[in-house]
Design a protein around this motif. Structure first.
Motif, PDB file in Angstrom:
ATOM      1  N   ARG A  54       0.838  -1.207   0.000  1.00 20.49           N
ATOM      2  CA  ARG A  54       0.000   0.000   0.000  1.00 20.49           C
ATOM      3  C   ARG A  54       0.873   1.258   0.000  1.00 20.49           C
ATOM      4  NH1 ARG A  54      -3.989  -0.662  -2.638  1.00 20.49           N
ATOM      5  NH2 ARG A  54      -2.625  -2.377  -3.294  1.00 20.49           N
ATOM      6  N   CYS A  55       2.158   1.080   0.220  1.00 16.17           N
ATOM      7  CA  CYS A  55       3.084   2.218   0.147  1.00 16.17           C
ATOM      8  C   CYS A  55       3.252   2.632  -1.307  1.00 16.17           C
ATOM      9  CB  CYS A  55       4.448   1.831   0.724  1.00 16.17           C
ATOM     10  SG  CYS A  55       5.710   3.104   0.447  1.00 16.17           S
ATOM     11  N   HIS A  56       2.963   3.898  -1.592  1.00 19.20           N
ATOM     12  CA  HIS A  56       3.090   4.426  -2.955  1.00 19.20           C
ATOM     13  C   HIS A  56       4.175   5.491  -3.037  1.00 19.20           C
ATOM     14  CE1 HIS A  56      -0.390   2.098  -4.066  1.00 19.20           C
ATOM     15  NE2 HIS A  56      -1.153   2.713  -3.192  1.00 19.20           N
ATOM     16  N   THR A  57       5.133   5.423  -2.119  1.00 19.21           N
ATOM     17  CA  THR A  57       6.291   6.344  -2.074  1.00 19.21           C
ATOM     18  C   THR A  57       5.868   7.809  -2.144  1.00 19.21           C
ATOM     19  OG1 THR A  57       6.662   6.125  -4.476  1.00 19.21           O
ATOM     20  CG2 THR A  57       7.871   4.628  -3.027  1.00 19.21           C
ATOM     21  N   ILE A  58       4.855   8.164  -1.386  1.00 19.76           N
ATOM     22  CA  ILE A  58       4.445   9.572  -1.280  1.00 19.76           C
ATOM     23  C   ILE A  58       5.500  10.349  -0.509  1.00 19.76           C
ATOM     24  CG2 ILE A  58       2.640  11.119  -0.415  1.00 19.76           C
ATOM     25  CD1 ILE A  58       0.689   8.756  -0.753  1.00 19.76           C
ATOM     26  N   MET A  59       6.166   9.679   0.441  1.00 19.75           N
ATOM     27  CA  MET A  59       7.304  10.197   1.209  1.00 19.75           C
ATOM     28  C   MET A  59       6.939  11.243   2.259  1.00 19.75           C
ATOM     29  SD  MET A  59       9.640   8.268   0.066  1.00 19.75           S
ATOM     30  CE  MET A  59      11.148   8.929   0.749  1.00 19.75           C
ATOM     31  N   ASN A  60       5.652  11.357   2.588  1.00 19.05           N
ATOM     32  CA  ASN A  60       5.283  12.213   3.719  1.00 19.05           C
ATOM     33  C   ASN A  60       5.973  11.747   4.995  1.00 19.05           C
ATOM     34  OD1 ASN A  60       3.619  13.690   2.107  1.00 19.05           O
ATOM     35  ND2 ASN A  60       1.718  13.149   3.136  1.00 19.05           N
ATOM     36  N   CYS A  61       6.175  10.443   5.103  1.00 18.67           N
ATOM     37  CA  CYS A  61       6.776   9.866   6.308  1.00 18.67           C
ATOM     38  C   CYS A  61       8.175  10.419   6.550  1.00 18.67           C
ATOM     39  CB  CYS A  61       6.805   8.343   6.207  1.00 18.67           C
ATOM     40  SG  CYS A  61       7.611   7.707   4.705  1.00 18.67           S
ATOM     41  N   THR A  62       8.973  10.433   5.508  1.00 16.92           N
ATOM     42  CA  THR A  62      10.348  10.924   5.638  1.00 16.92           C
ATOM     43  C   THR A  62      10.378  12.422   5.890  1.00 16.92           C
ATOM     44  OG1 THR A  62      11.162   9.156   4.197  1.00 16.92           O
ATOM     45  CG2 THR A  62      12.561  11.115   4.432  1.00 16.92           C
ATOM     46  N   LYS A  63       9.470  13.137   5.262  1.00 16.50           N
ATOM     47  CA  LYS A  63       9.447  14.597   5.414  1.00 16.50           C
ATOM     48  C   LYS A  63       9.083  15.016   6.828  1.00 16.50           C
ATOM     49  CE  LYS A  63       7.390  18.762   3.423  1.00 16.50           C
ATOM     50  NZ  LYS A  63       6.439  19.299   2.407  1.00 16.50           N
ATOM     51  N   THR A  64       8.201  14.272   7.492  1.00 14.99           N
ATOM     52  CA  THR A  64       7.683  14.722   8.789  1.00 14.99           C
ATOM     53  C   THR A  64       8.420  14.137   9.979  1.00 14.99           C
ATOM     54  OG1 THR A  64       5.575  15.155   9.923  1.00 14.99           O
ATOM     55  CG2 THR A  64       5.991  12.902   9.250  1.00 14.99           C
ATOM     56  N   CYS A  65       9.241  13.119   9.801  1.00 15.58           N
ATOM     57  CA  CYS A  65       9.878  12.440  10.935  1.00 15.58           C
ATOM     58  C   CYS A  65      10.648  13.428  11.813  1.00 15.58           C
ATOM     59  CB  CYS A  65      10.831  11.352  10.456  1.00 15.58           C
ATOM     60  SG  CYS A  65      11.693  10.524  11.822  1.00 15.58           S
TER      61      CYS A  65
END
Length: 294
Positions: free
Chosen positions: A260-271
């Protein structure tokens, strides 16, 4: 022209009739002050620097709907972090304000919340001196226990499914282990190069800022494990001391748990710890491909 005038009059009547209904809906989610978005000139006297904190409030034991309460704080008497402001509000203005906090050093992950639209830790989030207001909400797309406290039950249950502990096939084996003189197994050995592979993953504090910033997790949180849990899953796959890599990879090889991960990359940006869950997820996909081709 007469038809047009009649049409306009009927539209005006419909709008007038709708106003009470719309007004009632808008009042369900309100601020405690009509002018809460503006600094009050009369408050900025005698050197005071007033900042308004707009904080999400909801009490499950009360019958009222969620609302936003506004609290003024003189920044000359407050610490630099958002957590300082929250503690000041709780201690001096409203003791019913509820939120989690513990270490105040960005280690425990308890004070994760959405501050001015960004998922972060309140103890690491500096108060913007240029803005007259600060908006504080619980982590998005999670059930709320009370005020700024999200329900982490599903998040921790998903974390448990990856079995986040070191696994060896033969507990009695002494291979790659430090042995004391009396034969007691002291620890599992690991060289420096293998240890460096874990950098950028073991520092995760499971605050859930990354997972709750991911649109895929918003819509599929029951099935998709999310960035935080997947990064921790790869932390054990990449650990040279662990002997269950194949089992871990096969568990993650699932259209919902992983893809389900579509590499939107919000995760990396907000960590708030500066980690890269997106990269860890990409490496899991590579590991799955390599495992399936072997």
């Amino acid at each position: 022209f007469r038809d047009m005038a009649a049409l306009l009059r009927s539209g005006a009547l419909l709008r007038a009739a709708a106003r009470p209904v719309l007004g009632g809906t808008a009042r369900g989610f309100r601020t405690t002050s009509v002018a809460s978005l503006k600094l009050q000139p009369e408050a900025n006297v005698e050197g005071k620097r007033i900042k308004y904190f707009q904080i999400y409030r909801w009490d499950p034991e009360a019958s009222s709907k969620p609302y936003v309460a506004t609290y003024p704080i003189d920044m000359a008497e407050c610490g630099p972090m958002v957590l300082d402001a929250l503690l000041k509000i709780k201690n001096e203005q409203d003791p019913s304000l509820t939120f989690r906090r513990s270490c105040r050093e960005g280690i425990c992950g308890s004070c994760a919340m959405n501050i001015d639209g960004i998922n972060t830790l309140a103890c690491l989030a500096r108060i913007d001196p240029k803005s007259p207001k600060c908006q504080v909400y619980p982590l998005p797309h999670m059930y709320v226990v009370k005020d700024l406290v999200p329900d982490m039950t599903n998040f921790y249950a998903q974390y448990k499914t990856i079995e986040p502990w070191l696994q060896v096939e033969d507990e009695a084996s002494t291979a790659n282990k430090a042995i004391e003189a009396d034969g007691t197994v002291k620890e599992n050995l690991q060289n420096k190069k293998d240890r460096e592979v874990l950098d950028g993953m073991y520092e995760c504090i499971l605050c859930a800022c990354c997972s709750t910033s991911c649109p895929s997790y918003w819509w599929n949180s029951e099935a998709y494990l999310g960035p935080a849990v997947l990064m921790q899953a790869y932390r054990w796959i990449a650990d040279s001391r662990d002997e269950s890599q194949a089992k871990r990879i096969e568990f993650l090889d699932d259209s919902m748990k992983l893809y389900r991960c579509h590499t939107i990359m919000n995760c990396t940006k907000t960590c708030p710890k500066g980690l890269n869950p997106g990269l860890a997820i990409a490496r899991i996909k590579q590991a799955v491909l390599k495992h399936n081709l072997s």
